[in-house]
Write a protein that holds these residues in place. Structure first.
Motif, PDB file in Angstrom:
ATOM      1  N   SER A 113       0.913  -1.189  -0.159  1.00 29.82           N
ATOM      2  CA  SER A 113       0.037  -0.006  -0.093  1.00 29.82           C
ATOM      3  C   SER A 113       0.708   1.209   0.052  1.00 29.82           C
ATOM      4  CB  SER A 113      -0.872  -0.053   1.205  1.00 29.82           C
ATOM      5  OG  SER A 113      -1.960  -0.954   1.008  1.00 29.82           O
ATOM      6  N   ILE A 114       2.040   1.423   0.699  1.00 29.34           N
ATOM      7  CA  ILE A 114       2.776   2.480   0.740  1.00 29.34           C
ATOM      8  C   ILE A 114       3.480   2.346  -0.387  1.00 29.34           C
ATOM      9  CG2 ILE A 114       4.717   3.302   1.969  1.00 29.34           C
ATOM     10  CD1 ILE A 114       3.621   1.905   4.534  1.00 29.34           C
ATOM     11  N   ALA A 115       3.920   1.331  -1.056  1.00 33.13           N
ATOM     12  CA  ALA A 115       4.774   1.469  -2.456  1.00 33.13           C
ATOM     13  C   ALA A 115       3.880   1.977  -3.303  1.00 33.13           C
ATOM     14  CB  ALA A 115       5.370   0.290  -2.731  1.00 33.13           C
ATOM     15  N   VAL A 122      12.552   4.206  -1.992  1.00 36.88           N
ATOM     16  CA  VAL A 122      12.721   2.906  -1.454  1.00 36.88           C
ATOM     17  C   VAL A 122      12.142   2.524  -0.172  1.00 36.88           C
ATOM     18  CG1 VAL A 122      14.855   1.340  -0.602  1.00 36.88           C
ATOM     19  CG2 VAL A 122      15.382   3.112  -2.500  1.00 36.88           C
ATOM     20  N   ILE A 123      11.683   1.203  -0.063  1.00 35.48           N
ATOM     21  CA  ILE A 123      11.141   0.777   1.184  1.00 35.48           C
ATOM     22  C   ILE A 123      11.994  -0.348   1.694  1.00 35.48           C
ATOM     23  CG2 ILE A 123       9.315  -0.222   2.522  1.00 35.48           C
ATOM     24  CD1 ILE A 123       7.186   1.388   0.345  1.00 35.48           C
ATOM     25  N   LEU A 124      12.593  -0.202   2.896  1.00 35.02           N
ATOM     26  CA  LEU A 124      13.375  -1.334   3.440  1.00 35.02           C
ATOM     27  C   LEU A 124      12.480  -1.910   4.616  1.00 35.02           C
ATOM     28  CD1 LEU A 124      16.880   0.096   3.492  1.00 35.02           C
ATOM     29  CD2 LEU A 124      15.686  -1.238   1.608  1.00 35.02           C
ATOM     30  N   ARG A 134      11.731  -6.473  -5.091  1.00 37.60           N
ATOM     31  CA  ARG A 134      10.779  -6.111  -6.309  1.00 37.60           C
ATOM     32  C   ARG A 134      10.530  -4.609  -6.360  1.00 37.60           C
ATOM     33  NH1 ARG A 134       4.902  -7.062  -3.956  1.00 37.60           N
ATOM     34  NH2 ARG A 134       5.813  -7.552  -1.539  1.00 37.60           N
ATOM     35  N   VAL A 135      10.158  -4.102  -7.483  1.00 35.51           N
ATOM     36  CA  VAL A 135       9.612  -2.606  -7.733  1.00 35.51           C
ATOM     37  C   VAL A 135       7.966  -2.795  -7.781  1.00 35.51           C
ATOM     38  CG1 VAL A 135       9.828  -0.737  -9.374  1.00 35.51           C
ATOM     39  CG2 VAL A 135      11.895  -2.228  -8.681  1.00 35.51           C
ATOM     40  N   ILE A 136       7.582  -1.716  -7.447  1.00 38.14           N
ATOM     41  CA  ILE A 136       6.061  -1.298  -7.656  1.00 38.14           C
ATOM     42  C   ILE A 136       6.000   0.061  -7.677  1.00 38.14           C
ATOM     43  CG2 ILE A 136       3.713  -0.971  -6.250  1.00 38.14           C
ATOM     44  CD1 ILE A 136       4.292  -3.596  -4.560  1.00 38.14           C
ATOM     45  N   GLY A 137       5.395   0.282  -8.932  1.00 41.60           N
ATOM     46  CA  GLY A 137       5.489   1.721  -9.195  1.00 41.60           C
ATOM     47  C   GLY A 137       7.041   2.182  -9.789  1.00 41.60           C
TER      48      GLY A 137
END
Length: 172
Positions: A113-115, A122-124, A134-137
């Protein structure tokens, strides 16, 4: 500093041998910064991590005990220690650092949801003990898995080059 090599680890759960192996990988990778995404557990394990000669960033996890001592140790060493979720800028990129919440599915829903908001480069995150890259958006998502090897029988860390945004999952 625009280019930086970040060593990413999570869920070390007091496994000193695995922590030492993770730090050896980071040394060999010329790591400029270490980010631990929670569940270090005890002050003695944090003391080992704090020996690493780089900037150190810690996000507390749901199993971290003696938070007062962990904070004192980090403060004395000049390391950054934050609650379960923290937003920061590294190499001109917006990072969300978090441990995780609830069960695996809930943590994944939160991360995704945040991505999908496209607010972060970057989300860690940690908590699930599972590698996830992985990549979202436009958001790169990385969960380095677990250092301890207790749940998956796989001990892993990740290195991230902030200039190329390339990463390596490394088995310990």
């Amino acid at each position: 500093m625009s280019k930086m090599i970040i060593g990413i680890m999570s869920d070390s759960h007091d496994n000193l041998d695995a922590i030492e192996r993770a730090l050896a990988v980071f040394r060999d990778s010329n790591t400029d910064m270490v980010i631990h995404l929670g569940d270090i557990i005890s002050p003695f394990a944090l003391a080992k991590i704090l020996e690493f000669p780089a900037k150190i960033f810690i996000v507390l996890g749901n199993n971290d005990g003696d938070i007062y001592q962990l904070r004192e140790l980090a403060h004395k060493a000049g390391a950054y220690i934050r609650p379960h979720m923290y937003i920061t800028t590294i190499s001109n990129k917006k990072f969300l650092l978090m441990h995780g919440m609830g069960n695996i599915e809930q943590t994944l829903q939160i991360v995704e949801s945040i991505a999908n908001s496209n607010r972060f480069d970057v989300i860690l995150y940690g908590h699930t003990h599972r590698v996830d890259t992985r990549v979202i958006g436009r958001t790169l998502i990385i969960n380095p898995g677990e250092v301890c090897g207790y749940l998956s029988n796989r001990k892993t860390v990740v290195t991230l080059d902030t200039e190329t945004m390339s990463y390596r999952v490394i088995d310990l």
